[in-house]
Scaffold this motif. Structure first.
Motif, short mmCIF file in Angstrom:
data_model
loop_
_atom_site.label_atom_id
_atom_site.label_comp_id
_atom_site.label_asym_id
_atom_site.label_seq_id
_atom_site.Cartn_x
_atom_site.Cartn_y
_atom_site.Cartn_z
N TYR A 12 0.86 -1.18 0.00
CA TYR A 12 0.00 0.00 0.00
C TYR A 12 0.90 1.23 0.00
N ARG A 13 0.32 2.35 -0.34
CA ARG A 13 1.07 3.61 -0.23
C ARG A 13 0.14 4.72 0.24
N GLN A 14 0.77 5.72 0.84
CA GLN A 14 0.02 6.87 1.30
C GLN A 14 0.80 8.13 0.96
N ALA A 15 0.20 8.93 0.11
CA ALA A 15 0.80 10.21 -0.26
C ALA A 15 0.35 11.27 0.74
N PRO A 16 1.11 12.34 0.87
CA PRO A 16 0.73 13.40 1.81
C PRO A 16 -0.68 13.93 1.55
N GLY A 17 -1.49 13.95 2.57
CA GLY A 17 -2.84 14.48 2.45
C GLY A 17 -3.83 13.56 1.78
N LYS A 18 -3.41 12.32 1.49
CA LYS A 18 -4.31 11.37 0.81
C LYS A 18 -4.48 10.11 1.66
N GLN A 19 -5.50 9.37 1.31
CA GLN A 19 -5.75 8.11 2.00
C GLN A 19 -4.79 7.04 1.51
N ARG A 20 -4.56 6.07 2.37
CA ARG A 20 -3.73 4.94 1.98
C ARG A 20 -4.46 4.15 0.90
N GLU A 21 -3.71 3.74 -0.12
CA GLU A 21 -4.33 2.98 -1.22
C GLU A 21 -3.53 1.72 -1.50
N LEU A 22 -4.24 0.72 -1.99
CA LEU A 22 -3.61 -0.53 -2.39
C LEU A 22 -2.87 -0.29 -3.70
N VAL A 23 -1.61 -0.68 -3.73
CA VAL A 23 -0.80 -0.56 -4.94
C VAL A 23 -0.76 -1.89 -5.69
N ALA A 24 -0.42 -2.96 -4.97
CA ALA A 24 -0.30 -4.27 -5.60
C ALA A 24 -0.54 -5.35 -4.56
N ARG A 25 -1.08 -6.47 -5.02
CA ARG A 25 -1.41 -7.55 -4.10
C ARG A 25 -1.13 -8.87 -4.79
N LEU A 26 -0.61 -9.82 -4.01
CA LEU A 26 -0.29 -11.14 -4.53
C LEU A 26 -0.86 -12.17 -3.58
N THR A 27 -1.74 -13.01 -4.07
CA THR A 27 -2.35 -14.01 -3.22
C THR A 27 -1.52 -15.28 -3.17
N SER A 28 -1.88 -16.17 -2.28
CA SER A 28 -1.18 -17.44 -2.18
C SER A 28 -1.38 -18.28 -3.43
N GLY A 29 -2.43 -17.98 -4.18
CA GLY A 29 -2.68 -18.67 -5.44
C GLY A 29 -2.04 -17.98 -6.63
N SER A 30 -1.12 -17.05 -6.34
CA SER A 30 -0.37 -16.34 -7.37
C SER A 30 -1.22 -15.41 -8.23
N ILE A 31 -2.32 -14.96 -7.68
CA ILE A 31 -3.14 -13.97 -8.38
C ILE A 31 -2.65 -12.59 -7.99
N THR A 32 -2.44 -11.75 -8.98
CA THR A 32 -1.95 -10.40 -8.72
C THR A 32 -3.01 -9.36 -9.07
N ASN A 33 -3.00 -8.29 -8.33
CA ASN A 33 -3.86 -7.14 -8.61
C ASN A 33 -3.02 -5.88 -8.47
N TYR A 34 -3.25 -4.94 -9.37
CA TYR A 34 -2.54 -3.67 -9.33
C TYR A 34 -3.53 -2.52 -9.47
N VAL A 35 -3.21 -1.43 -8.81
CA VAL A 35 -4.00 -0.22 -9.05
C VAL A 35 -3.68 0.24 -10.47
N ASP A 36 -4.66 0.80 -11.14
CA ASP A 36 -4.51 1.14 -12.57
C ASP A 36 -3.29 2.02 -12.83
N SER A 37 -2.98 2.92 -11.92
CA SER A 37 -1.92 3.89 -12.17
C SER A 37 -0.53 3.28 -12.22
N VAL A 38 -0.37 2.04 -11.77
CA VAL A 38 0.97 1.43 -11.78
C VAL A 38 1.06 0.24 -12.73
N LYS A 39 -0.03 -0.13 -13.35
CA LYS A 39 -0.02 -1.28 -14.24
C LYS A 39 0.99 -1.07 -15.37
N GLY A 40 1.79 -2.10 -15.61
CA GLY A 40 2.82 -2.03 -16.65
C GLY A 40 4.12 -1.43 -16.16
#
Length: 115
Positions: free
Chosen positions: A37-65
């Motif tokens: 997760y990340r938190q920028a100054p004055g903003k809420q914490r947001e999920l950046v990337a996640r990896l499950t035990s089943g190797s499924i990944t999720n990314y916030v749109d702004s960091v994809k690629g």
């Protein structure tokens, strides 16, 4: 008790790269997911990337690629490779681990991207 130790943050110019690491130690029995997760100054914490035990990944749109999350199972360590960094990626990055139904957080590591 579970401890998460993060490393790899710092100051980088736009277009540069950083790799964050988060090592988990303690009573680790079943990791369901590891995330950043990340938190920028004055903003809420947001999920950046996640990896499950089943190797499924999720990314916030702004960091994809540009960002890649990976894990070394033997070391209970999760990584975040960040390429083509932008000033808007600046913030405190937190490691998050889900053990069973309990979440654990790291202390955070600062990433600053200069323009």
């Amino acid at each position: 008790q579970v401890q998460l130790v993060e490393s790899g943050g710092g100051l980088v110019q736009a277009g540069g790269s950083l790799r964050l690491s988060c090592a988990a130690s303690g009573r680790i029995f079943s990791i369901n997911a590891m995330a950043w997760y990340r938190q920028a100054p004055g903003k809420q914490r947001e999920l950046v990337a996640r990896l499950t035990s089943g190797s499924i990944t999720n990314y916030v749109d702004s960091v994809k690629g540009r960002f890649t999350i990976s894990r070394d199972t033997a070391k209970n360590t999760v990584y975040l490779q960040m390429n083509s960094l932008k000033p808007e990626d600046t913030g405190v990055y937190y490691c998050n681990v889900l053990l069973g139904f309990v979440q654990y957080w790291g202390q955070g590591t600062q990433v600053t991207v200069s323009s």
